[in-house]
Scaffold this motif. Structure first.
Motif, PDB file in Angstrom:
ATOM      1  N   ASP A  38      77.871  -8.873  67.974  1.00  0.00           N
ATOM      2  CA  ASP A  38      77.745 -10.005  67.794  1.00  0.00           C
ATOM      3  C   ASP A  38      76.570  -9.598  70.127  1.00  0.00           C
ATOM      4  O   ASP A  38      76.103  -9.880  69.996  1.00  0.00           O
ATOM      5  CB  ASP A  38      78.655 -11.022  69.280  1.00  0.00           C
ATOM      6  CG  ASP A  38      78.644 -11.559  68.057  1.00  0.00           C
ATOM      7  OD1 ASP A  38      78.551 -11.806  67.387  1.00  0.00           O
ATOM      8  OD2 ASP A  38      80.582 -11.965  67.784  1.00  0.00           O
ATOM      9  N   ALA A  39      77.880  -7.850  69.911  1.00  0.00           N
ATOM     10  CA  ALA A  39      76.852  -7.171  71.424  1.00  0.00           C
ATOM     11  C   ALA A  39      75.627  -7.007  70.493  1.00  0.00           C
ATOM     12  O   ALA A  39      74.858  -6.958  72.341  1.00  0.00           O
ATOM     13  CB  ALA A  39      78.085  -5.885  71.974  1.00  0.00           C
ATOM     14  N   CYS A  83      84.403   1.146  62.005  1.00  0.00           N
ATOM     15  CA  CYS A  83      84.404  -0.010  62.584  1.00  0.00           C
ATOM     16  C   CYS A  83      84.433  -1.111  61.234  1.00  0.00           C
ATOM     17  O   CYS A  83      83.801  -1.078  60.207  1.00  0.00           O
ATOM     18  CB  CYS A  83      83.406   0.151  62.428  1.00  0.00           C
ATOM     19  SG  CYS A  83      83.063  -1.854  63.901  1.00  0.00           S
ATOM     20  N   LYS A  84      85.547  -2.209  61.492  1.00  0.00           N
ATOM     21  CA  LYS A  84      85.729  -3.135  59.984  1.00  0.00           C
ATOM     22  C   LYS A  84      85.850  -4.706  60.954  1.00  0.00           C
ATOM     23  O   LYS A  84      86.579  -4.665  62.069  1.00  0.00           O
ATOM     24  CB  LYS A  84      87.080  -2.497  59.322  1.00  0.00           C
ATOM     25  CG  LYS A  84      86.286  -1.477  58.314  1.00  0.00           C
ATOM     26  CD  LYS A  84      87.409  -0.969  57.755  1.00  0.00           C
ATOM     27  CE  LYS A  84      86.638  -0.274  56.680  1.00  0.00           C
ATOM     28  NZ  LYS A  84      86.298   1.503  57.047  1.00  0.00           N
ATOM     29  N   GLY A  85      85.954  -5.301  60.300  1.00  0.00           N
ATOM     30  CA  GLY A  85      86.815  -6.163  60.052  1.00  0.00           C
ATOM     31  C   GLY A  85      85.831  -7.228  61.902  1.00  0.00           C
ATOM     32  O   GLY A  85      84.958  -7.525  61.868  1.00  0.00           O
ATOM     33  N   ALA A  86      87.708  -8.034  62.512  1.00  0.00           N
ATOM     34  CA  ALA A  86      87.379  -8.514  63.699  1.00  0.00           C
ATOM     35  C   ALA A  86      86.209  -7.384  65.036  1.00  0.00           C
ATOM     36  O   ALA A  86      85.317  -7.857  65.717  1.00  0.00           O
ATOM     37  CB  ALA A  86      88.315  -8.852  63.973  1.00  0.00           C
TER      38      ALA A  86
END
Length: 115
Positions: free
Chosen positions: A80-81, A70-73
């Motif tokens: 955020d979630a 899991c990376k970046g955007a």
């Protein structure tokens, strides 16, 4: 139908399996049917202390991806979630504060020890 242990999902071990069990998620099939967000909300409601790494590892595991993929955007969106889940927990008057939860756990009355 045969029930498969949660810990058979790549990157999910006994600690996640125990947290799932406390949340009423008793199999890998149950976890997959709920999805990562709903399952994590249930785990937090059942006493799992919110932690971002655990949250995104659950997402990656249910996608069959390495935990650190899991990376970046994508990671920012998951953050955020996760923050919304934490905020919802904090706003729930039925949830004890972290300090109270830690105290209850210390004296043997935390969620992991309730019958």
């Amino acid at each position: 139908m045969t029930q498969t242990p949660v810990s058979t999902i790549r990157n999910l071990g006994p600690a996640v399996e125990a947290a799932c069990t406390r949340a009423g998620i008793h199999s890998a099939e149950d976890l997959r049917a709920l999805g990562a967000d709903a399952a994590y909300r249930r785990m937090v409601a059942a006493g799992t202390r919110p932690h971002f790494i655990g949250y995104y590892v659950l997402h990656m595991a249910l996608q069959g991806r390495p935990w650190n993929d899991c990376k970046g955007a994508e990671k920012a969106a998951l953050r955020d979630a996760f923050d919304r889940i934490k905020a919802d927990r904090a706003a729930d008057p039925d949830q004890p504060s972290d300090a109270l939860a830690a105290f209850l756990d210390d004296i043997g009355l935390g969620p992991a020890r309730r019958g």
